[in-house]
Design a protein around this motif. Structure first.
Motif, PDB file in Angstrom:
ATOM      1  N   GLY A   1       0.782  -1.225   0.000  1.00 25.20           N
ATOM      2  CA  GLY A   1       0.000   0.000   0.000  1.00 25.20           C
ATOM      3  C   GLY A   1       0.814   1.275   0.000  1.00 25.20           C
ATOM      4  O   GLY A   1       0.243   2.372   0.087  1.00 25.20           O
ATOM      5  N   ALA A   2       2.131   1.178  -0.110  1.00 18.61           N
ATOM      6  CA  ALA A   2       2.981   2.376  -0.082  1.00 18.61           C
ATOM      7  C   ALA A   2       2.576   3.330  -1.200  1.00 18.61           C
ATOM      8  O   ALA A   2       2.374   2.921  -2.338  1.00 18.61           O
ATOM      9  CB  ALA A   2       4.447   1.990  -0.231  1.00 18.61           C
ATOM     10  N   PRO A   3       2.473   4.628  -0.879  1.00 15.35           N
ATOM     11  CA  PRO A   3       2.125   5.608  -1.909  1.00 15.35           C
ATOM     12  C   PRO A   3       3.353   6.020  -2.714  1.00 15.35           C
ATOM     13  O   PRO A   3       4.489   5.809  -2.289  1.00 15.35           O
ATOM     14  CB  PRO A   3       1.615   6.790  -1.079  1.00 15.35           C
ATOM     15  N   ASP A   4       3.121   6.599  -3.876  1.00 16.05           N
ATOM     16  CA  ASP A   4       4.188   7.322  -4.548  1.00 16.05           C
ATOM     17  C   ASP A   4       4.550   8.515  -3.661  1.00 16.05           C
ATOM     18  O   ASP A   4       3.694   9.081  -2.974  1.00 16.05           O
ATOM     19  CB  ASP A   4       3.726   7.838  -5.909  1.00 16.05           C
ATOM     20  N   PHE A   5       5.809   8.920  -3.680  1.00 15.88           N
ATOM     21  CA  PHE A   5       6.182  10.074  -2.859  1.00 15.88           C
ATOM     22  C   PHE A   5       7.418  10.748  -3.450  1.00 15.88           C
ATOM     23  O   PHE A   5       8.132  10.182  -4.277  1.00 15.88           O
ATOM     24  CB  PHE A   5       6.456   9.654  -1.408  1.00 15.88           C
ATOM     25  N   TYR A   6       7.637  11.983  -3.002  1.00 13.22           N
ATOM     26  CA  TYR A   6       8.884  12.667  -3.337  1.00 13.22           C
ATOM     27  C   TYR A   6       9.406  13.340  -2.079  1.00 13.22           C
ATOM     28  O   TYR A   6       8.648  13.655  -1.153  1.00 13.22           O
ATOM     29  CB  TYR A   6       8.684  13.676  -4.474  1.00 13.22           C
ATOM     30  N   GLN A   7      10.718  13.540  -2.024  1.00 19.11           N
ATOM     31  CA  GLN A   7      11.330  14.200  -0.879  1.00 19.11           C
ATOM     32  C   GLN A   7      12.662  14.809  -1.287  1.00 19.11           C
ATOM     33  O   GLN A   7      13.313  14.345  -2.227  1.00 19.11           O
ATOM     34  CB  GLN A   7      11.542  13.218   0.282  1.00 19.11           C
ATOM     35  N   SER A   8      13.057  15.830  -0.562  1.00 20.04           N
ATOM     36  CA  SER A   8      14.361  16.453  -0.747  1.00 20.04           C
ATOM     37  C   SER A   8      15.294  15.947   0.343  1.00 20.04           C
ATOM     38  O   SER A   8      14.953  15.976   1.527  1.00 20.04           O
ATOM     39  CB  SER A   8      14.251  17.978  -0.656  1.00 20.04           C
ATOM     40  N   ILE A   9      16.471  15.466  -0.080  1.00 18.37           N
ATOM     41  CA  ILE A   9      17.517  15.079   0.865  1.00 18.37           C
ATOM     42  C   ILE A   9      18.585  16.164   0.792  1.00 18.37           C
ATOM     43  O   ILE A   9      19.300  16.276  -0.212  1.00 18.37           O
ATOM     44  CB  ILE A   9      18.123  13.707   0.505  1.00 18.37           C
ATOM     45  N   ASP A  10      18.693  16.989   1.826  1.00 16.44           N
ATOM     46  CA  ASP A  10      19.658  18.090   1.801  1.00 16.44           C
ATOM     47  C   ASP A  10      20.884  17.743   2.630  1.00 16.44           C
ATOM     48  O   ASP A  10      21.041  16.611   3.113  1.00 16.44           O
ATOM     49  CB  ASP A  10      19.012  19.393   2.256  1.00 16.44           C
TER      50      ASP A  10
ATOM     51  N   LEU B   1       8.009   6.106  -7.646  1.00 11.53           N
ATOM     52  CA  LEU B   1       6.684   5.669  -8.077  1.00 11.53           C
ATOM     53  C   LEU B   1       6.621   4.142  -8.141  1.00 11.53           C
ATOM     54  O   LEU B   1       7.586   3.495  -8.547  1.00 11.53           O
ATOM     55  CB  LEU B   1       6.349   6.243  -9.459  1.00 11.53           C
ATOM     56  N   TYR B   2       5.453   3.597  -7.766  1.00 10.85           N
ATOM     57  CA  TYR B   2       5.226   2.160  -7.759  1.00 10.85           C
ATOM     58  C   TYR B   2       4.098   1.805  -8.724  1.00 10.85           C
ATOM     59  O   TYR B   2       3.191   2.598  -8.966  1.00 10.85           O
ATOM     60  CB  TYR B   2       4.835   1.689  -6.362  1.00 10.85           C
TER      61      TYR B   2
ATOM     62  N   ASN C   1      -1.826   4.765  -9.088  1.00  8.80           N
ATOM     63  CA  ASN C   1      -2.615   5.124 -10.276  1.00  8.80           C
ATOM     64  C   ASN C   1      -1.782   5.688 -11.425  1.00  8.80           C
ATOM     65  O   ASN C   1      -2.327   5.955 -12.491  1.00  8.80           O
ATOM     66  CB  ASN C   1      -3.700   6.137  -9.896  1.00  8.80           C
ATOM     67  N   ASP C   2      -0.472   5.892 -11.220  1.00 15.25           N
ATOM     68  CA  ASP C   2       0.398   6.450 -12.265  1.00 15.25           C
ATOM     69  C   ASP C   2      -0.259   7.687 -12.886  1.00 15.25           C
ATOM     70  O   ASP C   2      -0.523   7.733 -14.101  1.00 15.25           O
ATOM     71  CB  ASP C   2       0.679   5.386 -13.336  1.00 15.25           C
ATOM     72  N   PRO C   3      -0.527   8.724 -12.071  1.00 16.25           N
ATOM     73  CA  PRO C   3      -1.307   9.871 -12.562  1.00 16.25           C
ATOM     74  C   PRO C   3      -0.659  10.613 -13.727  1.00 16.25           C
ATOM     75  O   PRO C   3      -1.369  11.249 -14.522  1.00 16.25           O
ATOM     76  CB  PRO C   3      -1.420  10.776 -11.325  1.00 16.25           C
ATOM     77  N   TYR C   4       0.659  10.533 -13.843  1.00 15.75           N
ATOM     78  CA  TYR C   4       1.335  11.242 -14.933  1.00 15.75           C
ATOM     79  C   TYR C   4       1.732  10.315 -16.089  1.00 15.75           C
ATOM     80  O   TYR C   4       2.445  10.727 -16.999  1.00 15.75           O
ATOM     81  CB  TYR C   4       2.560  11.970 -14.382  1.00 15.75           C
TER      82      TYR C   4
ATOM     83  N   LEU D   1       3.796   7.794 -16.412  1.00 15.93           N
ATOM     84  CA  LEU D   1       5.240   7.687 -16.602  1.00 15.93           C
ATOM     85  C   LEU D   1       5.698   6.247 -16.818  1.00 15.93           C
ATOM     86  O   LEU D   1       6.735   6.017 -17.448  1.00 15.93           O
ATOM     87  CB  LEU D   1       5.972   8.298 -15.403  1.00 15.93           C
ATOM     88  N   PHE D   2       4.945   5.278 -16.313  1.00 18.23           N
ATOM     89  CA  PHE D   2       5.381   3.887 -16.488  1.00 18.23           C
ATOM     90  C   PHE D   2       5.387   3.439 -17.951  1.00 18.23           C
ATOM     91  O   PHE D   2       6.310   2.724 -18.359  1.00 18.23           O
ATOM     92  CB  PHE D   2       4.546   2.941 -15.625  1.00 18.23           C
ATOM     93  N   PRO D   3       4.412   3.829 -18.775  1.00 18.64           N
ATOM     94  CA  PRO D   3       4.526   3.448 -20.192  1.00 18.64           C
ATOM     95  C   PRO D   3       5.796   3.987 -20.852  1.00 18.64           C
ATOM     96  O   PRO D   3       6.416   3.296 -21.669  1.00 18.64           O
ATOM     97  CB  PRO D   3       3.258   4.057 -20.811  1.00 18.64           C
ATOM     98  N   LEU D   4       6.205   5.200 -20.498  1.00 20.35           N
ATOM     99  CA  LEU D   4       7.461   5.739 -21.016  1.00 20.35           C
ATOM    100  C   LEU D   4       8.640   4.925 -20.505  1.00 20.35           C
ATOM    101  O   LEU D   4       9.553   4.572 -21.255  1.00 20.35           O
ATOM    102  CB  LEU D   4       7.621   7.196 -20.576  1.00 20.35           C
ATOM    103  N   ALA D   5       8.635   4.626 -19.215  1.00 16.33           N
ATOM    104  CA  ALA D   5       9.734   3.855 -18.627  1.00 16.33           C
ATOM    105  C   ALA D   5       9.835   2.472 -19.253  1.00 16.33           C
ATOM    106  O   ALA D   5      10.932   1.987 -19.558  1.00 16.33           O
ATOM    107  CB  ALA D   5       9.540   3.739 -17.114  1.00 16.33           C
ATOM    108  N   ASP D   6       8.697   1.839 -19.475  1.00 11.57           N
ATOM    109  CA  ASP D   6       8.697   0.455 -19.959  1.00 11.57           C
ATOM    110  C   ASP D   6       9.170   0.322 -21.396  1.00 11.57           C
ATOM    111  O   ASP D   6       9.496  -0.780 -21.846  1.00 11.57           O
ATOM    112  CB  ASP D   6       7.302  -0.167 -19.795  1.00 11.57           C
ATOM    113  N   LYS D   7       9.235   1.427 -22.121  1.00 14.30           N
ATOM    114  CA  LYS D   7       9.815   1.393 -23.464  1.00 14.30           C
ATOM    115  C   LYS D   7      11.230   0.817 -23.421  1.00 14.30           C
ATOM    116  O   LYS D   7      11.650   0.101 -24.332  1.00 14.30           O
ATOM    117  CB  LYS D   7       9.841   2.809 -24.040  1.00 14.30           C
TER     118      LYS D   7
END
Length: 301
Positions: free
Chosen positions: A112-121, A141-142, A146-149, A151-157
């Protein structure tokens, strides 16, 4: 008749795919039996992406074996013209848009982990949950989200071909969740000017037989120094970004020591996402629910 023809075609393709998979697994087994995993880079080989992809798609076993041997001998293979400039700009724009819609967060790789982003400073780099230090904004992203953007179809190319070259099926792990052990995670990293980089490290070859990534920006246009490098036998750095333009990628055996040199080290630190170095990478990785999890490790020379 058409249905019979289709069925025969599917069976033939399955036979070809299984033969290719078994052959690739046997080549990797023999290479890893014959010699130790490479620690140092031994050179850079350049290929057009389409040439590389065609050898895989057409099950050209001789060419495939050549690529595997190059990787296990310590070569970095640069793959030119894999993505268009428009693809790269779409990926970056999607990540920037993400930051306007959602706050930074973090989640371990559990069911159930969500997609997320974070800054590591700088202040977080040595305290990071991750196995080696980095300064970057990272977007993870997992497949089960829902892959809202889109991006997975681009990656899977490209990702499907890389899985095949590791001895897996093209869709291996795609339906997995963390409790199954191994999952796919799409990584997109922004390395800010004057700050961004990664500690020298190596990765395990357990789930994928090479590290893989694509530059979404270009050295000399979007940033002017730093970037991906590997270590050769005399402990000198071999920089790869100077051989890449936007949309080009690279693959290398995971145990070859590598890092990311600070981006534009003479510049004032600037987290603006319209500047700096952007990267996209693919990882079939042990989840946080896996026993004896395989992870990368920091390296010292």
């Amino acid at each position: 008749y058409q249905k019979l023809t289709y069925t025969l075609r599917v069976l033939l393709m399955k036979k070809v795919n299984n033969r290719r998979r078994d052959y690739i697994q046997s080549v990797w087994t023999e290479l890893e039996r014959q010699s130790n995993s490479p620690r140092f880079v031994t050179g850079i080989v350049k290929l057009e992406w389409q040439t590389f992809a065609s050898a895989i798609d057409h099950a050209d076993l001789r060419e495939i074996a050549k690529y595997l041997d190059l990787l296990h001998s310590g070569k970095v293979i640069v793959l030119q013209n894999a993505y268009s400039k428009e693809d790269c700009e779409q990926i970056i724009k999607s990540c920037i848009n993400w930051t306007t819609q959602q706050s930074e967060s973090f989640s371990p790789t559990v069911d159930g982990a969500p997609d997320f982003y974070q800054s590591i400073d700088v202040s977080q780099a040595s305290k990071s949950f991750y196995s080696f230090k980095r300064i970057q904004k990272q977007f993870y992203l997992y497949r089960w989200n829902n892959d809202p953007y889109k991006l997975f179809p681009l990656a899977d190319k490209t990702w499907t071909r890389f899985k095949t070259m590791s001895g897996w099926s093209a869709d291996e792990f795609c339906a997995n969740k963390p409790s199954d052990g191994v999952v796919d995670r799409l990584h997109i990293h922004h390395y800010p000017k004057g700050l961004g980089g990664q500690e020298l490290h190596a990765d395990p070859p357990a789930r994928q037989k090479f590290i893989q990534g694509f530059n979404l920006t270009t050295l000399g246009e979007d940033y002017y120094s730093g970037g991906l490098y590997f270590i050769q036998g005399d402990n000198c750095k071999v920089f790869v970004d100077e051989h890449l333009t936007k949309g080009d990628g690279y693959i290398a055996y995971p145990t070859v020591i590598h890092g990311v040199e600070k981006i534009d080290c003479q510049s004032t630190p600037d987290w603006s996402m319209g500047k700096g170095r952007w990267f996209m990478g693919f990882y079939s990785m042990d989840s946080d629910l896996s026993e004896n999890r395989n992870r990368g490790w920091p390296e010292k020379l």
